[in-house]
Every structure is written in C-alpha cells, then in structure tokens.
Scaffold this motif. Structure first.
Motif, mmCIF file in Angstrom:
data_model
loop_
_atom_site.group_PDB
_atom_site.id
_atom_site.type_symbol
_atom_site.label_atom_id
_atom_site.label_comp_id
_atom_site.label_asym_id
_atom_site.label_seq_id
_atom_site.Cartn_x
_atom_site.Cartn_y
_atom_site.Cartn_z
ATOM 1 N N ARG A 81 0.847 -1.187 0.000
ATOM 2 C CA ARG A 81 0.000 0.000 0.000
ATOM 3 C C ARG A 81 0.886 1.241 0.000
ATOM 4 N NH1 ARG A 81 -4.486 -0.599 4.532
ATOM 5 N NH2 ARG A 81 -5.415 1.038 3.238
ATOM 6 N N ARG A 82 0.329 2.352 -0.411
ATOM 7 C CA ARG A 82 1.089 3.609 -0.452
ATOM 8 C C ARG A 82 0.891 4.323 0.887
ATOM 9 N NH1 ARG A 82 2.660 6.674 -5.048
ATOM 10 N NH2 ARG A 82 4.480 7.863 -4.387
ATOM 11 N N ILE A 83 1.557 3.804 1.896
ATOM 12 C CA ILE A 83 1.455 4.364 3.240
ATOM 13 C C ILE A 83 2.866 4.568 3.761
ATOM 14 C CG2 ILE A 83 0.679 3.948 5.603
ATOM 15 C CD1 ILE A 83 -1.713 2.472 4.501
ATOM 16 N N GLU A 84 3.159 5.778 4.221
ATOM 17 C CA GLU A 84 4.517 6.145 4.616
ATOM 18 C C GLU A 84 4.523 6.785 5.998
ATOM 19 O OE1 GLU A 84 5.741 7.150 -0.031
ATOM 20 O OE2 GLU A 84 5.702 8.748 1.475
ATOM 21 N N LEU A 85 5.737 6.905 6.547
ATOM 22 C CA LEU A 85 5.888 7.505 7.862
ATOM 23 C C LEU A 85 7.252 8.200 7.911
ATOM 24 C CD1 LEU A 85 4.067 7.562 10.424
ATOM 25 C CD2 LEU A 85 5.487 5.719 11.329
ATOM 26 N N ASN A 86 7.345 9.364 7.291
ATOM 27 C CA ASN A 86 8.595 10.122 7.233
ATOM 28 C C ASN A 86 8.567 11.241 8.269
ATOM 29 O OD1 ASN A 86 9.441 8.648 4.831
ATOM 30 N ND2 ASN A 86 7.850 9.812 3.788
ATOM 31 N N PHE A 87 9.692 11.461 8.924
ATOM 32 C CA PHE A 87 9.731 12.443 10.006
ATOM 33 C C PHE A 87 10.811 13.481 9.754
ATOM 34 C CE2 PHE A 87 11.285 14.030 14.109
ATOM 35 C CZ PHE A 87 10.105 14.518 14.653
ATOM 36 N N ALA A 88 10.497 14.740 10.072
ATOM 37 C CA ALA A 88 11.459 15.835 9.931
ATOM 38 C C ALA A 88 11.176 16.895 10.989
ATOM 39 C CB ALA A 88 11.376 16.445 8.532
ATOM 40 N N ILE A 89 12.145 17.785 11.186
ATOM 41 C CA ILE A 89 12.000 18.893 12.121
ATOM 42 C C ILE A 89 12.076 20.196 11.344
ATOM 43 C CG2 ILE A 89 12.860 19.973 14.225
ATOM 44 C CD1 ILE A 89 14.284 17.366 14.896
ATOM 45 N N ASP A 90 11.032 21.016 11.459
ATOM 46 C CA ASP A 90 11.026 22.339 10.846
ATOM 47 C C ASP A 90 11.242 23.377 11.941
ATOM 48 O OD1 ASP A 90 10.895 24.233 8.890
ATOM 49 O OD2 ASP A 90 8.845 23.788 8.254
ATOM 50 N N ASP A 91 11.451 24.633 11.553
ATOM 51 C CA ASP A 91 11.706 25.673 12.538
ATOM 52 C C ASP A 91 10.573 25.817 13.540
ATOM 53 O OD1 ASP A 91 14.146 26.235 11.442
ATOM 54 O OD2 ASP A 91 13.501 28.032 10.367
ATOM 55 N N ASP A 92 9.321 25.623 13.079
ATOM 56 C CA ASP A 92 8.177 25.899 13.946
ATOM 57 C C ASP A 92 7.323 24.676 14.251
ATOM 58 O OD1 ASP A 92 7.264 25.666 11.313
ATOM 59 O OD2 ASP A 92 5.504 26.899 11.732
ATOM 60 N N ALA A 93 7.720 23.474 13.784
ATOM 61 C CA ALA A 93 6.887 22.291 14.016
ATOM 62 C C ALA A 93 7.682 21.027 13.731
ATOM 63 C CB ALA A 93 5.637 22.322 13.144
ATOM 64 N N PHE A 94 7.253 19.934 14.368
ATOM 65 C CA PHE A 94 7.687 18.601 13.974
ATOM 66 C C PHE A 94 6.728 18.121 12.887
ATOM 67 C CE2 PHE A 94 8.794 18.949 18.540
ATOM 68 C CZ PHE A 94 10.180 18.892 18.417
ATOM 69 N N GLU A 95 7.222 17.251 11.995
ATOM 70 C CA GLU A 95 6.411 16.878 10.830
ATOM 71 C C GLU A 95 6.480 15.381 10.535
ATOM 72 O OE1 GLU A 95 6.959 21.054 8.302
ATOM 73 O OE2 GLU A 95 8.035 19.232 7.662
ATOM 74 N N PHE A 96 5.311 14.775 10.355
ATOM 75 C CA PHE A 96 5.205 13.461 9.734
ATOM 76 C C PHE A 96 4.632 13.667 8.332
ATOM 77 C CE2 PHE A 96 5.274 11.640 14.093
ATOM 78 C CZ PHE A 96 6.265 10.681 13.888
ATOM 79 N N ALA A 97 5.298 13.112 7.332
ATOM 80 C CA ALA A 97 4.888 13.333 5.947
ATOM 81 C C ALA A 97 4.708 12.009 5.227
ATOM 82 C CB ALA A 97 5.916 14.186 5.207
ATOM 83 N N ALA A 98 3.832 12.041 4.223
ATOM 84 C CA ALA A 98 3.586 10.845 3.416
ATOM 85 C C ALA A 98 3.048 11.271 2.067
ATOM 86 C CB ALA A 98 2.596 9.911 4.106
ATOM 87 N N ASN A 99 3.247 10.410 1.093
ATOM 88 C CA ASN A 99 2.625 10.560 -0.219
ATOM 89 C C ASN A 99 1.792 9.307 -0.419
ATOM 90 O OD1 ASN A 99 1.915 11.254 -2.789
ATOM 91 N ND2 ASN A 99 3.916 10.889 -3.714
ATOM 92 N N THR A 100 0.471 9.453 -0.377
ATOM 93 C CA THR A 100 -0.400 8.284 -0.394
ATOM 94 C C THR A 100 -1.359 8.333 -1.572
ATOM 95 O OG1 THR A 100 -1.838 6.920 1.011
ATOM 96 C CG2 THR A 100 -2.180 9.312 1.105
ATOM 97 N N ARG A 101 -2.270 7.367 -1.617
ATOM 98 C CA ARG A 101 -3.273 7.267 -2.679
ATOM 99 C C ARG A 101 -4.651 7.462 -2.086
ATOM 100 N NH1 ARG A 101 -3.037 1.692 -5.324
ATOM 101 N NH2 ARG A 101 -3.523 1.136 -3.172
ATOM 102 N N PRO A 102 -5.643 7.779 -2.915
ATOM 103 C CA PRO A 102 -7.000 7.940 -2.377
ATOM 104 C C PRO A 102 -7.491 6.723 -1.602
ATOM 105 C CG PRO A 102 -6.888 8.841 -4.600
ATOM 106 C CD PRO A 102 -5.574 8.178 -4.346
ATOM 107 N N ASP A 103 -7.233 5.522 -2.096
ATOM 108 C CA ASP A 103 -7.711 4.312 -1.416
ATOM 109 C C ASP A 103 -7.038 4.101 -0.065
ATOM 110 O OD1 ASP A 103 -9.335 3.856 -3.562
ATOM 111 O OD2 ASP A 103 -8.110 2.261 -4.436
ATOM 112 N N ASP A 104 -5.861 4.672 0.124
ATOM 113 C CA ASP A 104 -5.097 4.450 1.350
ATOM 114 C C ASP A 104 -5.153 5.632 2.312
ATOM 115 O OD1 ASP A 104 -4.222 1.918 0.549
ATOM 116 O OD2 ASP A 104 -2.537 2.756 -0.573
ATOM 117 N N LEU A 105 -5.853 6.698 1.943
ATOM 118 C CA LEU A 105 -5.807 7.923 2.743
ATOM 119 C C LEU A 105 -6.292 7.686 4.177
ATOM 120 C CD1 LEU A 105 -5.350 10.934 3.097
ATOM 121 C CD2 LEU A 105 -7.636 11.331 2.135
#
Length: 958
Positions: free
Chosen positions: A606-630
């Motif tokens: 499935r197109r499900i991800e769990l990427n983590f990063a630190i921005d100046d004003d927030a912590f971030e979890f990011a993913a690029n997914t599909r409509p069926d997996d949202l």
C-alpha cells in the motif's frame, strides 16, 4: 525497457570542425517519413508508445518528439551523443567531458558565454535547466526551456545545433576551460573519489572501464590540445551517433521541423569510427581488495559480474526482469528485517545493474556495525545462501506482488501528469542501454498477464542465476589498517556459510485492527473556504486544524503533512542536545507494542509512509499516499502520535549509524561545511549541532524516550492534505483519526527558543580543517539580514540580489578567472524566526586563493551597494526565478510548503498572494538599497576550511 525499470525502482522505494552552412531543410513531412517500426523498437515486440513520434533523417540522425504540457509552456530538449569516457583512447582521457564544457563556451551562433545569458533572459536557470552530463557511454546536453514561444524555441535549437555541430574549440577557449575542469577535479577529490576509483578499478580489472574516469587525469587534461580535441569531436560527433529528444508544450510536427531545420544538412567528417571493445569480466586478477581511508566508514562491496550483451528488448525479456526484481526484493526485505532487529550490520542491499555496457552485475553492499565487517558479511551471505538454496514461499511472493502491482498502478495513474523532462530523459536512457520504452498501460498489462509466472521454482532459478558469475570480487573499505587483511577478506568472500533459514519473514501479517485504539471520533466544528485558492480551512472538536486542497494536479496521489508541536522552537538552545536523533529513530521505533517490521507487514503493498522531519516551527510526519489508502494513512500517523513506540533496537542502530559516519565529515572541505556551517551561522546554537561520537555514546533508549516523549505529545496539530481526494471522504477520515486524539494545548515557546543569532562579526576568519587533499579549501563570507513572515517581501528581494551576485561569481570568478568550479551565493530568510537570516557567498578554491575570493566577494558587494544593476542583469536574475515559481506552482508540493502553518497564522495566505509580485516587481534601486543595508563589510563573518598541516591524507590500499 525503461518503464519496466522505473517500476522496479519505484517498488524498491516503496519499501566538429566541419564547415557549417545553414541551409533551408525540407519540412518533416517530406524529409523523414515515420518508419513502420520506429527505430527505438527495432527487434522488439513491445508495443510502441504511440504518444511519441519517431523519425530518422537521411544523414542517420534519430529523433523522438512528443507533446506534453507538464509543466505548461515548457519544452525539454535532450541531445545525446554516443561518446563517453569509454570511447577515449588512453591519451584522450577526459576529452568527452572537456568537449561538453567547451560546447557551452561558444559556437557557430554565439560568442563565448553568450548562450547562458540568452537562456537566462528566456527564464532558464543555469545548472538546473541548462546542463550536460558525460558518462562512460554517452554525453547528453539538456535544456528545459520555460515559456517556450516558437521564437525562443527556434533560437534555442539553433544555439544547441551550433554547440553540437561546431563548437569553437580554440587554444584560447581550451586554456580557459581546462582550468575550470581542473578546478572541478580538485573540488571533487578526496576520500569519496578515492573509494569510487578503487572500487571501479577493482571490480572491472582487465576491462576498459577500470582505467576510465569520466573527468580524466591531470596529465591528460594538461596535455590536451585544441587539435586533439577537434579530432575527438570529428570522430564521435556525427549524425549517426546522435539522438535528439524533444518533449513539451508544442505540437510534435513543430518540434520535428526544428530538428529538420538545424540538423538536416549535418554531415560527419570521414568514415564512421567503430565503437571500441569494452571487454568482458574475467576471473583472472585479484578477487579482493582492501582500502584504508581514515575518513570513510567501514563498508563491504561484493560484485557478481557477467558479460553485458545487447538483448532483444522483448516482452519475454522484460517478464524475466520483473521476476529477477521480485527475487531481489524478497532478499532485500529479509536483510532489512535483520538490520532493524539489531545485529552485525546497519544496512545491506542487493541490486542488479547493467553497468556502462560493460557488465551485467549483481551488487551487494554492506554497512557493518563498527568494525564487525566479517560477521556482517557472513550474515548477509547467509541470507543470500538461503535464497539460493530454497524457493520462496507463496506468501513471500504474494507479499511482493502486491507491492509491485501498486507501484505499477501508481505509475499508470501518474503518467498523464509526468513531466516532459523526465519522459525525455527516459528515452535517452533507453537508447544508452540499447532498450525501448513502454507506456505504463503496456507495463501493467504485461504484469497482470504474468501473475502465474511468479512461481517459487522460477523465483529460485532467477535467484540462482543472479548469483552466478564469471568473476566475483569483494572490496573492503576500512578507516584503520586491518591485520592480515587480504586473507581475511578472501575468507569473507569464499568461506562456506550456512543458510540462514531464520531470516524468512513470518506469514502472520497484521491488519490495522492490531494498532492501539484511538478514542471516539471527533466532529467538524468549523469550516472556511479560501475561495481564491479553492482550499478549505477546518477545525475539529479537539482543536486539530486542517487545510485541504483537493485537485487533480497529481492524479492518484495525495500529499499528507502532519505538523505538531514547535519543532526547533520547542526547546531552548541549552536543551537541544537530542533533537538530531529524532529523524533517525522516530520513524523506526514502531507504534505502541508493534515494532517497525510489524508496521511494514501491515502496510505492505500500500502507499502508506511515515517520514519524520523537524522544521523551525513544528515537527512533521509526511507521506505521499493514494486515495484508497488515505484513511489508513491518517490513522497510522494519528496512532503514532497518540501511542508512540519506544523500541531499543532503533536507538542503538541510530547511534551506530551516526558514529560510523561522523569521521566522514572530515574527508573534504565541503563535508566539514555540511557538518558545521549551519551550526556556526546560528552562532553555535546546539539545536543545529551534529552530535560527536562522545555525545552519541551517552544516549540510551531510556534517555531518548525521556527527551522525546514530551515533544511527541506537544500541540497544536495541523493536518495538510493536498491532492486527488474527495473532500467529504477526507473530512470523515480526519474525524475518525485525528479527531479521536486527546486535545493538545499549544506550547508556550520560551523566549530563548524563539531567537536565532547570527555570529558576531570578526576581522579574521574562523578556521577549520579537513583531512582531504592538500590543494582543497572552502571559503565562506556571510552578512546578517533578518527574518520573519512579516518581512518576507524583503527576504524574496534578497533572493534576487543573491542571484545577481551568483551570476557575477560565475562569470568572473569561474568563467574568466577559473579560480573555482562552483562558486555560489545564497539568501536565507527564516519565516519562523525574526532574526538569523543571511546572505552568504561561498566556494571551493586552492588554499592560496582564499583571500582572492574574499577580496572578490567584497568587490561585488561594494559595487552592488554603489551602483544599480543594469536592466539586462536584473532580467537575467528575475526571469529564471519567475519561471521557476510558475513551474513549481503546477505541483502540490509548492503550495503545501508555502502554506505550512497557515491554519494558525493567516498571514501565510497573504504572503503567498504577494509571492509573484515580490520577485517580478523588484527594481534596480530597491536592490541597491538592500545591498547598502546588508553588505556592510564591518558586519561580515568569514570561515575558511583548509587542509590539515602536513598535506593530504593518503589512502593506503593493496
């Protein structure tokens, strides 16, 4: 077949002196009739991708053209010459690359340096939109022309035709460009180049590739003459060796006619030269090599080499490629599970690659924990031994088939929105490996039609074939001498190993019902339409906010960004010691009691991800997914926030990885900058400091949890959804996932955490050292500016000022003075801090030229403060920026990045509305005012990274 190769990669990720007279050429219809079987598909039964138009001119030049309006208004041009480093004689090493450089200096239609300026006026960014690349087997010239009117495109193809057909290779031009290429060689020297050269020389013993570095050698470059370079050009730059690919927002007949107009009368000089023999892998030679390089981590590379042969690129051939790829992916999954569970290696991977038409290779790379390279190699070989001895289970195969199928369908969904530049590159790459391209629809149909061919017996046969070889070679790279290294390396390669049957994955795949439970779903309590952007800002009953932008810009894809807490502002500088570890550990340490391997099985295919990063004003979890997996994608991230896992193995793995890579920061001047520059430009703020081994050793799983658990529970939460989804469905999924979280109060940011300071001005530069080449140094000069979203207009105008400065560095310090290959200038304006911005000029130079760079940078700064820039210089800075914005705006990533935090700070919408005008309406007077304000010599800060005393750190090898 290129599309098959891309699908496999995506699946893996989801886990002349000739006289030149321009004459009127016949139009496409009468000059070159499309062949019944297009030239790219000769000998293949792969269905032709009908979106391309193929043709061959009477002189033998082949072309492919296509209409593709992604991005709108752009045309991408590629000219491929079948000549690279492998086509050079011994005394010509580096010639193909040197001619690539000389072609940009001047040609029949433009004087020295003018092509760059013309293209800048057209909106082309030099280096990214206009560039070239030389490899062992080809030289490719690239131009992505934005806002491609017929007039601009005609002028551009005309310029390129002159570059290809008749570059002005004179002694004057050669002397100037030779120094730049030598600077490029100097700047790229160091441990990494030593390693890559050693690996190439060892793996391809007895073959031409072993002694061919694309850039050449100092000896051959110094000995090069204009006469010899013209002879090389005449030998290889001829129509029969050329392929032109054009794809963009223009009709194919128009593109084909331009090929006719400027290349129809091109004739080669003399008879066509035969391609040299590249040679086959041979078992003779040394099977192992040990490289000792103090600034590189310990690694082991094994190559199983077979002869490369041109194949008939048939459907049956590509079916076998898919079987091979699936076989390798099964092994890679087992290796990753072993690494994540703790053991003797941090990473290990197997891959198949056709290398430079020289070898069909199966490559194994191993990064051990510490110096445990023998045990790590044994462990990896044991996993491979099991795969070679025993067929995979049906569950193994089905698991990877789901992954492959989804990857292929994603590719199919994305194809109508795929950039023209990428599709042009695909054609070029297919020509290079002597294969075809297939439309994604064909690839999916082939895959769907061969499901019964992925049998355990066929997978086993494929695996066995992939690890059979005419030559097998191992190279060990170690930061310290290894006792009895040669015998131990040979034993690591050849000693018998017992198959590790325990590495096979369990078949008890988990479903999402195994995740820890969330609370009751929340409710939508407010909704606001941002009409001019067709976006929706909303809030849920627990305070979670969202920004939704449903659109079809990227069909079948949804960008998900979940922002929480305050990122770098969540801790004060004195408490920033463990921020660095978050991106290493948090994506790997599971959810609740579930480990990362459990999560991987849960989301497999499935197109499900769990990427983590630190921005100046927030912590971030990011993913690029599909409509069926949202819905499940949102549930996964929400559950991660509510029930984070705190496994031991990811912390220990992160420590080993950070420790093993730390010494590599000293391999060159630029790697020292990668480690320390951001930290120093923030006045040694510990939040941006790379952790040293002594600090890393103090971390344990308990201290990591104590530090990060409070940060993971911080509010507020903002969820951004940009892409192809139904709004009502997305809102319902948000209510069920993020709406079910416990309320999180906004974090009170300490005053010290809100501040980023620029270092105090100094007269003498800060001095650091590296352990690389003794003729390599880096120099940085920076001036403080400002920050904050309220002043973003000024920040954008400073980007234009930096672009002007950068162009002067290129034209004077590089092109005229040849003091550096890559001088640059950058402007930083942090939106989330009101201070800490800067303008920064930097370069690599010889140590003796450091002061020369500082003097030149001060001269440019002073001139920009004293004199307004010319209208032409301003246009050449503004137009590429303008076109870059327009092209980026066609994708969702641009909008998402611009509007981070907008649900809590509406000024982000206002700033976005001004973005285009901030760049395009700047005047020479405004730039001069900014230059006077910020280019204050007494406020500047300087840094020099020079070689350690005593000269270069030499590699010791056998």
């Amino acid at each position: 077949m290129r599309k098959f190769s891309q699908a496999l990669a995506l699946a893996a990720l989801l886990l002349s002196s000739t006289a030149y007279a321009q004459t009127a050429a016949p139009v496409a219809a009468s000059a070159a009739k499309p062949a019944k079987q297009p030239w790219l598909y000769e000998g293949s039964d792969v269905p032709v991708d009908e979106s391309w138009t193929f043709g061959v001119l009477p002189n033998g030049l082949r072309y492919a053209v296509k209409k593709n309006d992604v991005p709108a208004g752009q045309v991408s041009i590629r000219v491929r010459i079948d000549a690279g480093a492998l086509h050079e004689n011994n005394e010509e090493q580096g010639f193909a690359h040197l001619i690539e450089h000389l072609s940009f200096r001047g040609s029949t239609f433009v004087p020295d340096g003018e092509a760059k300026r013309i293209w800048q006026r057209f909106g082309v960014t030099f280096g990214s939109d206009s560039n070239a690349q030389t490899t062992p087997t080809q030289t490719v010239y690239k131009l992505d022309l934005p806002n491609a009117t017929p007039e601009k495109l005609d002028e551009s193809v005309k310029i390129i035709s002159g570059m290809i057909r008749n570059p002005r290779i004179s002694d004057t031009a050669l002397n100037a460009e030779r120094s730049i290429v030598l600077a490029e060689l100097r700047e790229n020297s160091g441990a990494q180049l030593i390693y890559s050269d050693a690996l190439r020389q060892h793996a391809f013993q007895g073959q031409r590739l072993a002694s061919r570095s694309t850039i050449g050698t100092p000896e051959t470059l110094h000995a090069a003459s204009a006469q010899a370079l013209n002879a090389f050009h005449d030998r290889w730059y001829r129509p029969e060796n050329a392929v032109i690919v054009m794809a963009g927002d223009m009709e194919p007949t128009q593109l084909a006619n331009l090929v006719q107009k400027y290349f129809y009368d091109w004739k080669g000089t003399g008879p066509r030269a035969p391609e040299p023999e590249f040679g086959d892998p041979t078992p003779t030679g040394t099977p192992t090599r040990v490289l000792v390089e103090a600034t590189l981590p310990t690694t082991v590379s094994i190559a199983y080499l077979r002869p490369w042969r041109k194949v008939d690129d048939t459907i049956a051939y590509n079916q076998q490629l898919l079987v091979d790829a699936l076989a390798l992916q099964i092994i890679n999954r087992r290796l990753e599970v072993q690494a994540r569970g703790g053991g003797n290696f941090l990473f290990a991977e197997v891959a198949q690659e056709d290398i430079s038409r020289t070898a069909d290779a199966t490559l194994v790379s191993v990064t051990p924990v510490g110096d445990r390279w023998e045990a790590a190699t044994k462990d990896v070989r044991a996993v491979i031994a099991d795969a070679v001895a025993t067929p995979p289970s049906k569950a193994d195969i089905d698991r990877e088939l789901v992954l492959f199928g989804n990857a292929l369908r994603t590719m199919l969904d994305s194809y109508p929105f795929e950039a023209a530049a990428k599709q042009a590159d695909d054609i070029v790459n297919a020509v290079d490996i002597r294969e075809t391209v297939a439309a994604p629809k064909t690839v999916v149909e082939v895959f769907e039609g061969m499901k019964d061919k992925f049998t355990p017996e066929r997978l086993l046969a494929s695996t066995q074939a992939l690890f059979k070889a005419d030559a097998t070679r191992l190279m060990l790279s170690s930061p310290a001498p290894v006792a009895n290294a040669d015998n131990r390396a040979l034993a690591a390669l050849q000693a018998p190993v017992a198959a590790n049957t325990g590495a096979r994955l369990a078949n008890n795949a988990l479903g999402f019902d195994a995740l820890p439970k969330l609370g009751a779903p929340g409710k939508l309590v407010s909704e606001e339409t941002i009409s001019r952007l067709e976006m929706t800002k909303l809030e849920l009953s627990n305070g979670v906010r969202g920004l939704l932008y449903p659109n079809k810009a990227e069909s079948g894809q949804i960008r998900v960004l979940v922002r929480f807490g305050k990122g770098y502002q969540s801790v004060t500088p004195t408490n920033g010691r463990l921020l660095w570890a978050g991106p290493y550990v948090l994506p790997e340490n599971g959810i609740g009691k579930l480990k990362r391997t459990d999560i991987d099985q849960m989301v497999n295919g499935r197109r499900i991800e769990l990427n983590f990063a630190i921005d100046d004003d927030a912590f971030e979890f990011a993913a690029n997914t599909r409509p069926d997996d949202l819905a499940d994608q949102l549930t996964l991230i929400a559950t991660k926030l509510e029930h984070p896992g705190w496994d031991t193995a990811p912390v220990e793995r992160a420590k080993a990885l950070a420790t093993s890579g730390y010494d590599s920061f000293e391999m060159s001047a630029t790697s020292v900058l990668q480690r320390d520059l951001e930290y120093l430009l923030r006045s040694k703020d510990p939040r941006w400091k790379a952790a040293a081994p002594a600090e890393i050793a103090k971390i344990d799983p308990a201290s990591f949890q104590d530090y990060w658990a409070p940060l993971m529970s911080q509010g507020p939460i903002e969820v951004m959804l940009f892409g192809d989804f139904d709004k009502a469905t997305a809102v319902a999924a948000l209510e069920k996932s993020f709406g079910a979280l416990r309320p999180r109060a906004p974090v009170a940011v300490a005053p010290a955490a809100k501040t980023v300071n620029f270092p105090a001005p100094i007269e003498a530069p800060v001095r650091l050292t590296h352990k690389g080449s003794s003729d390599q140094a880096a120099a940085v000069m920076a001036w403080p500016t400002g920050g904050g979203i309220a002043g973003i207009t000024e920040g954008r105008q400073l980007e234009i000022l930096a672009a002007v400065f950068r162009d002067r560095l290129f034209e004077k310090f590089r092109a005229e003075q040849a003091a550096s290959y890559s001088p640059d200038m950058a402007a930083s304006w942090p939106k989330d801090f009101t201070s800490g911005g800067y303008l920064m000029a930097y370069t690599q130079v010889k140590p003796a030229d450091v002061e020369r760079f500082f003097d030149f940078a001060n001269e440019v700064a002073a001139d920009l403060s004293t004199n307004p820039v010319s209208a032409d210089e301003l246009q050449r800075a503004v137009e590429p920026m303008k076109q870059a914005v327009e092209r980026a705006a066609s994708g969702n990533t641009f909008w998402l990045n611009q509007l981070k935090g907008a649900t809590y700070d509406p000024t982000r919408f206002v700033a976005l509305g001004r973005l285009y005008s901030d760049y395009t309406e700047v005047t020479p007077d405004q730039l001069q005012i900014l230059a006077k304000r910020y280019f204050v010599k007494e406020k500047s800060w300087k840094l020099v990274v020079g070689p350690q005393s005593g000269g270069t750190a030499q590699a010791v090898s056998r």
